[in-house]
Design an enzyme around this catalytic site. Structure first.
Site, mmCIF file in Angstrom:
data_model
loop_
_atom_site.group_PDB
_atom_site.id
_atom_site.type_symbol
_atom_site.label_atom_id
_atom_site.label_comp_id
_atom_site.label_asym_id
_atom_site.label_seq_id
_atom_site.Cartn_x
_atom_site.Cartn_y
_atom_site.Cartn_z
ATOM 1 N N ASP A 134 58.152 -81.593 35.498
ATOM 2 C CA ASP A 134 57.726 -80.578 34.529
ATOM 3 C C ASP A 134 56.674 -79.672 35.159
ATOM 4 O O ASP A 134 55.591 -80.117 35.532
ATOM 5 C CB ASP A 134 57.170 -81.256 33.275
ATOM 6 C CG ASP A 134 57.037 -80.308 32.099
ATOM 7 O OD1 ASP A 134 56.670 -79.138 32.331
ATOM 8 O OD2 ASP A 134 57.290 -80.732 30.957
ATOM 9 N N HIS A 162 60.414 -78.417 32.663
ATOM 10 C CA HIS A 162 60.044 -78.271 31.252
ATOM 11 C C HIS A 162 61.300 -77.909 30.477
ATOM 12 O O HIS A 162 61.583 -76.736 30.226
ATOM 13 C CB HIS A 162 58.972 -77.190 31.118
ATOM 14 C CG HIS A 162 58.234 -77.231 29.811
ATOM 15 N ND1 HIS A 162 57.483 -78.307 29.410
ATOM 16 C CD2 HIS A 162 58.134 -76.310 28.818
ATOM 17 C CE1 HIS A 162 56.935 -78.058 28.232
ATOM 18 N NE2 HIS A 162 57.324 -76.855 27.851
ATOM 19 N N SER A 190 57.472 -79.451 23.357
ATOM 20 C CA SER A 190 56.293 -78.857 23.973
ATOM 21 C C SER A 190 55.171 -78.734 22.945
ATOM 22 O O SER A 190 54.724 -79.731 22.383
ATOM 23 C CB SER A 190 56.661 -77.505 24.597
ATOM 24 O OG SER A 190 55.623 -77.021 25.414
#
Length: 303
Positions: free
Chosen positions: A251, A283, A197
């Protein structure tokens, strides 16, 4: 668009689908690992970072939880990032000839990625793993709530304002970690940088900006921050390194389209970049991703 940031989620089970050119599809169902920071909310955390010991967070699904493997009290784990910052360093069991530097996501710490990083380099007894922890900073998107972050986050859209000074500060730290390894005898082409991320955004920037040839870079569920600084910020062509990028098609935090556009940008920059889509994943981090990352590491720094 980016909607918020999470700690990693591990996905079980998985299977590797078709692969054509630079595209691979992984399939799986979601299991939560770690904790989630969404506008200051925290859940699912279980870790112990005292005196260099660390326990991985619990996996949780539909309210149930079961402990996952962890390293506790290992003499190979040291506190700190090696250059005066917070984090963990996992020293190799054998002669040190390669290094992996891994950056966590927003609200996470080094401990949150310890188990995953160790799994990625399992069997590579020559690898040192550096897991820096980001400094606490107020996150505008979360109402000023303080948490570890590589930069402030102002908005969730692809066109949102970015915290340039925060990102550049984090890039400087990444470069300092790389320089320290080189000064200690590890050549740049034996150093891999990666992250999840927000941490992946640090890794991708370093891979593109570096004036040294790195072994490779890995970005999971991420995007290219400060994109408007490119192509001017690109390092020299001779410093290009292979890049492996993963993204879940579902996601809910960093939209899949942002991962795709990042991949397209890497290709535009004529980078040796592979994009792996994980069907149905949010995610998250999948077991399949970890296996693919292990194969990538073996290809760039050996087994």
């Amino acid at each position: 668009m980016m909607k918020a940031f999470l700690w990693p989620t591990f996905v079980l089970p998985y299977r590797i689908g078709s692969r054509a050119g630079t595209n691979t599809n992984l399939h799986g169902t979601t299991q939560v690992f770690g904790r989630n920071h969404l506008r200051g909310l925290t859940w699912g955390s279980n870790r112990d970072g005292v005196r260099g010991t660390a326990k991985s967070a619990r996996r949780c699904l539909s309210g149930s939880a079961s402990a996952v493997g962890y390293v506790d009290g290992s003499p190979n784990i040291a506190e700190g990032d090696g250059i005066g910052g917070q984090g963990l360093v996992v020293n190799p069991k054998g002669a040190h000839t390669a290094t992996i530097i891994w950056f966590h996501g927003l609200g996470d710490t080094a401990e949150g990625w310890l188990a995953g990083a160790l799994e990625m380099c399992a069997g590579q007894d020559f690898v040192k793993v550096i897991l820096p922890t980001a400094p606490n900073r107020p996150i505008t998107l979360n109402g000023g709530f303080q948490m570890p972050g590589w930069a402030d986050v102002y908005g969730l859209g692809a066109d949102s304002r970015e915290d340039e000074s925060g990102w550049l500060e984090s890039f400087e730290r990444a470069e300092a970690l790389i320089n320290n390894e080189i000064e200690n005898g590890i050549p740049s082409h034996r150093i891999v940088i990666g992250g999840f991320s927000m941490g992946g955004a640090v890794a991708l920037n370093i891979a593109l900006r570096s004036k040294r040839k790195l072994a490779g870079a890995i970005g999971m569920s991420t995007w290219l921050s400060l994109r408007d600084k490119f192509p001017e910020a690109l390092g020299p062509d001779e410093c290009k390194c292979p890049i492996l990028q993963f993204h879940g098609t579902n996601d809910e935090i960093v939209d899949y389209s942002l991962g795709l556009s990042t991949s397209a940008t890497l290709i535009d920059f004529k980078r040796d970049a592979e994009f792996i889509a994980i069907d149905g994943m949010g995610h998250s981090v999948s077991v399949g991703e970890i296996e693919q990352a292990k194969s990538f590491l073996a290809s760039v720094i050996g087994k």
